[in-house]
Write an enzyme that holds these catalytic residues in place. Structure first.
Site, PDB file in Angstrom:
ATOM      1  N   SER A 107       0.803  -1.087  -0.141  1.00  0.00           N
ATOM      2  CA  SER A 107       0.077  -0.093  -0.050  1.00  0.00           C
ATOM      3  C   SER A 107       0.857   1.112   0.074  1.00  0.00           C
ATOM      4  O   SER A 107       2.109   1.141   0.521  1.00  0.00           O
ATOM      5  CB  SER A 107      -0.854   0.002   1.205  1.00  0.00           C
ATOM      6  OG  SER A 107      -1.526   1.280   1.646  1.00  0.00           O
ATOM      7  N   TYR A 128      -1.001  -1.626  10.783  1.00  0.00           N
ATOM      8  CA  TYR A 128      -1.114  -1.884   9.196  1.00  0.00           C
ATOM      9  C   TYR A 128      -0.381  -1.304   8.432  1.00  0.00           C
ATOM     10  O   TYR A 128       0.603  -1.723   7.501  1.00  0.00           O
ATOM     11  CB  TYR A 128      -2.589  -1.267   8.866  1.00  0.00           C
ATOM     12  CG  TYR A 128      -2.779  -1.406   7.185  1.00  0.00           C
ATOM     13  CD1 TYR A 128      -3.383  -2.298   6.726  1.00  0.00           C
ATOM     14  CD2 TYR A 128      -2.647  -0.249   6.577  1.00  0.00           C
ATOM     15  CE1 TYR A 128      -3.854  -2.512   5.193  1.00  0.00           C
ATOM     16  CE2 TYR A 128      -3.105  -0.203   5.303  1.00  0.00           C
ATOM     17  CZ  TYR A 128      -3.567  -1.512   4.699  1.00  0.00           C
ATOM     18  OH  TYR A 128      -3.756  -1.551   3.358  1.00  0.00           O
ATOM     19  N   LYS A 131       2.741  -3.116   6.066  1.00  0.00           N
ATOM     20  CA  LYS A 131       2.806  -2.831   4.633  1.00  0.00           C
ATOM     21  C   LYS A 131       4.177  -2.248   4.071  1.00  0.00           C
ATOM     22  O   LYS A 131       4.663  -2.609   2.897  1.00  0.00           O
ATOM     23  CB  LYS A 131       1.699  -1.844   4.067  1.00  0.00           C
ATOM     24  CG  LYS A 131       0.461  -2.105   4.023  1.00  0.00           C
ATOM     25  CD  LYS A 131       0.164  -3.409   3.036  1.00  0.00           C
ATOM     26  CE  LYS A 131      -1.471  -4.120   3.123  1.00  0.00           C
ATOM     27  NZ  LYS A 131      -1.481  -4.993   2.374  1.00  0.00           N
TER      28      LYS A 131
HETATM   29  P1  NAP Z   1     -11.404  -5.891  -0.024  1.00  0.00           P
HETATM   30  O1  NAP Z   1     -12.243  -5.184  -1.246  1.00  0.00           O
HETATM   31  O2  NAP Z   1     -12.339  -5.411   1.520  1.00  0.00           O
HETATM   32  O3  NAP Z   1     -11.428  -7.227  -0.408  1.00  0.00           O
HETATM   33  C1  NAP Z   1     -11.214  -7.995   0.883  1.00  0.00           C
HETATM   34  C2  NAP Z   1     -11.263  -9.419   0.309  1.00  0.00           C
HETATM   35  O4  NAP Z   1     -10.308 -10.212   1.240  1.00  0.00           O
HETATM   36  C3  NAP Z   1     -12.333 -10.268   0.196  1.00  0.00           C
HETATM   37  O5  NAP Z   1     -12.186 -11.111  -0.877  1.00  0.00           O
HETATM   38  C4  NAP Z   1     -12.281 -11.117   1.711  1.00  0.00           C
HETATM   39  O6  NAP Z   1     -13.302 -12.085   1.813  1.00  0.00           O
HETATM   40  C5  NAP Z   1     -10.789 -11.242   1.594  1.00  0.00           C
HETATM   41  N1  NAP Z   1     -10.122 -11.664   3.020  1.00  0.00           N
HETATM   42  C6  NAP Z   1     -10.267 -10.912   4.097  1.00  0.00           C
HETATM   43  N2  NAP Z   1      -9.530 -11.389   5.185  1.00  0.00           N
HETATM   44  C7  NAP Z   1      -8.912 -12.369   4.563  1.00  0.00           C
HETATM   45  C8  NAP Z   1      -8.239 -13.676   5.099  1.00  0.00           C
HETATM   46  N3  NAP Z   1      -7.467 -13.586   6.268  1.00  0.00           N
HETATM   47  N4  NAP Z   1      -7.736 -14.579   4.088  1.00  0.00           N
HETATM   48  C9  NAP Z   1      -7.977 -14.525   3.079  1.00  0.00           C
HETATM   49  N5  NAP Z   1      -8.867 -13.624   2.485  1.00  0.00           N
HETATM   50  C10 NAP Z   1      -9.144 -12.731   3.255  1.00  0.00           C
HETATM   51  O7  NAP Z   1     -10.009  -5.426   0.008  1.00  0.00           O
HETATM   52  P2  NAP Z   1      -9.094  -4.647  -0.973  1.00  0.00           P
HETATM   53  O8  NAP Z   1      -9.393  -3.324  -0.756  1.00  0.00           O
HETATM   54  O9  NAP Z   1      -9.458  -5.200  -2.289  1.00  0.00           O
HETATM   55  O10 NAP Z   1      -7.607  -5.041  -0.352  1.00  0.00           O
HETATM   56  C11 NAP Z   1      -6.932  -5.897  -1.095  1.00  0.00           C
HETATM   57  C12 NAP Z   1      -5.359  -5.576  -0.725  1.00  0.00           C
HETATM   58  O11 NAP Z   1      -5.183  -4.348  -1.144  1.00  0.00           O
HETATM   59  C13 NAP Z   1      -5.008  -5.725   0.517  1.00  0.00           C
HETATM   60  O12 NAP Z   1      -3.913  -6.103   0.885  1.00  0.00           O
HETATM   61  C14 NAP Z   1      -4.981  -4.178   1.041  1.00  0.00           C
HETATM   62  O13 NAP Z   1      -4.083  -3.715   2.133  1.00  0.00           O
HETATM   63  C15 NAP Z   1      -4.617  -3.659  -0.263  1.00  0.00           C
HETATM   64  N6  NAP Z   1      -4.687  -1.956  -0.545  1.00  0.00           N
HETATM   65  C16 NAP Z   1      -6.198  -1.721  -0.816  1.00  0.00           C
HETATM   66  C17 NAP Z   1      -6.535  -0.332  -0.938  1.00  0.00           C
HETATM   67  C18 NAP Z   1      -7.805   0.233  -1.110  1.00  0.00           C
HETATM   68  O14 NAP Z   1      -7.926   1.528  -0.929  1.00  0.00           O
HETATM   69  N7  NAP Z   1      -8.682  -0.380  -1.258  1.00  0.00           N
HETATM   70  C19 NAP Z   1      -5.231   0.513  -0.658  1.00  0.00           C
HETATM   71  C20 NAP Z   1      -3.905   0.040  -0.516  1.00  0.00           C
HETATM   72  C21 NAP Z   1      -3.744  -1.306  -0.491  1.00  0.00           C
HETATM   73  P3  NAP Z   1     -13.726 -13.152   2.902  1.00  0.00           P
HETATM   74  O15 NAP Z   1     -14.737 -12.022   3.519  1.00  0.00           O
HETATM   75  O16 NAP Z   1     -14.418 -14.116   2.310  1.00  0.00           O
HETATM   76  O17 NAP Z   1     -12.457 -13.712   3.586  1.00  0.00           O
END
Ligand code: NAP
Length: 273
Positions: free
Chosen positions: A164, A177, A181
C-alpha cells in the site's frame, strides 16, 4: 490485390500473435489470495483475461462461490476454495489443491490484508500486532515458501505482493497496518535476489485509494478525502481493475526483467521521487 490482402492479414496475424505472446499468460496457473472481492478479484480477472488458469480463494465459501461463477461467466478458467491466509493448514490445502487440480503453480499474488485497529499506535495491543502481521506479512512469506518448490519444478515463476502507499507514508490511525505494508516492501527486496537464482521474480504493488469495501470508511469521510484529493494528480479514486492490470503486467513476460520492484498505483499519492 488478393496477394496484398493475404499479406496484410498474415502480417496482422503474426504481429497480433507476437503481441499476444508477450502479454499472454496462456497455460499459466495463478493463485490469488483474498480474491473473492476488491483488488484480489480484479487481479484474478486480469490474469484470467490473459489466459491464466486462476485459483480464487478467501475465508467465506459463499464469497468464493460467487466469485467463481462471476469469473466463469466472463469465460475465465477458474476454480476456487476457502483459505484464511492466517492459517497454515488453509495455506497448505490451497497450494496442494492447486497442484493436484491444475498441475503446478506459476504465479502467486499475495493480496490478503486486515486492519483490525484504528487509533494511536501506542494504544495498539499485542493481539492486534499478532493478527496484523500474521495475515498481512507472515502469510505472504509462508505462502512463498510453499509455492517456490512448485515454481522451481517448472523452471521459474512470478510472485506479487500487495502492499500500500501507506507502506511508504503512514496513514494516520493505521499504525500496525502501515508497518506491515512497509515490511512487505522489504520482503520483496529480500526475496528477489535469492529467488532470482530459480528464475522466480518477486515484485510488489502499492495501491493508493481504490474503490473497495476496505476503503469505504475512508472514502465516506469528506475531510479525509479533501486532504487526499489535494495530493492526487488524477483527481479521482482508483478502480480495482486498474490495480489488477498492473499485477497481471508484473506476472507477464512483458515484465521479464523486473524483480525486487514496487509499483505504486496511486494517481500520484505518496509516490516516491
Ligand atoms: P476488500 O475489497 O475489502 O477485499 C477483501 C477480500 O479479502 C475479500 O475477498 C475477503 O473475503 C478477503 N479476506 C479478508 N481477510 C482474509 C483472510 N484473512 N484470508 C483470506 N482472505 C481474506 O479489500 P481490498 O481493498 O481489495 O484490499 C486488497 C489488498 O489491497 C489488501 O492487501 C489491502 O491492504 C490492499 N490495499 C487496498 C487499498 C484500497 O484503497 N482498497 C489501498 C492500498 C492497499 P472473505 O471475507 O470471504 O475472506
Amino acid at each position: 490485390m488478393w496477394k496484398c490482402l493475404g499479406r496484410t492479414l498474415w502480417l496482422n496475424y503474426t504481429v497480433g500473435r507476437r503481441m499476444m505472446s508477450h502479454s499472454s499468460l496462456a497455460g499459466k496457473i495463478a493463485i490469488v489470495t483474498a480474491s473473492s472481492d476488491g483488488i484480489g478479484l480484479a487481479a484474478a480477472r486480469a490474469l484470467g483475461q490473459r489466459g491464466a488458469h486462476v485459483v480464487v480463494s478467501s475465508r467465506r465459501k459463499e464469497n468464493v462461490d460467487r466469485a467463481v461463477s462471476l469469473l466463469k461467466g466472463e469465460k475465465i478458467q477458474v476454480i476456487g476454495t476457502t483459505c484464511n491466509v492466517g492459517k497454515q493448514e488453509d495455506r497448505e490445502s490451497l497450494v496442494n489443491m492447486t497442484v493436484e487440480q491444475c498441475g503446478g503453480v506459476d504465479i502467486l499474488v499475495s493480496n490478503a490484508a486486515v486492519s483490525p485497529f484504528f487509533g494511536n499506535i501506542m494504544d495498539s495491543t499485542e493481539e492486534v500486532w499478532d493478527k496484523t502481521l500474521d495475515v498481512n506479512l507472515k502469510s505472504a512469506f509462508l505462502l512463498t515458501k510453499l509455492v517456490v518448490p512448485h515454481m522451481e519444478k517448472k523452471g521459474g515463476g512470478s510472485i506479487v505482493f500487495v502492499s500500500s502507499v501507506a507502506g511508504y507514508q503512514p496513514m494516520q490511525g493505521l499504525g500496525p497496518y502501515n508497518v506491515s505494508k512497509t515490511a512487505l516492501l522489504g520482503l520483496t527486496c529480500a526475496l528477489a535476489p535469492e529467488l532470482g537464482h530459480s528464475n522466480i521474480r518477486v515484485n510488489c504493488v502499492a495501491p493508493g485509494i481504490i474503490k473497495t469495501r476496505l476503503s469505504a470508511a475512508l472514502r465516506e469521510n469528506e475531510a479525509i478525502m479533501e486532504a487526499f484529493n489535494r495530493q492526487l494528480s488524477l483527481k479521482r479514486v482508483g478502480e480495482p481493475d486498474e490495480v489488477g492490470r498492473v499485477i497481471a503486467f508484473l506476472c507477464s513476460d512483458e515484465a521479464s526483467y523486473i524483480t525486487g520492484e514496487t509499483i505504486t498505483v496511486s494517481a500520484g499519492l505518496n509516490s516516491r521521487l
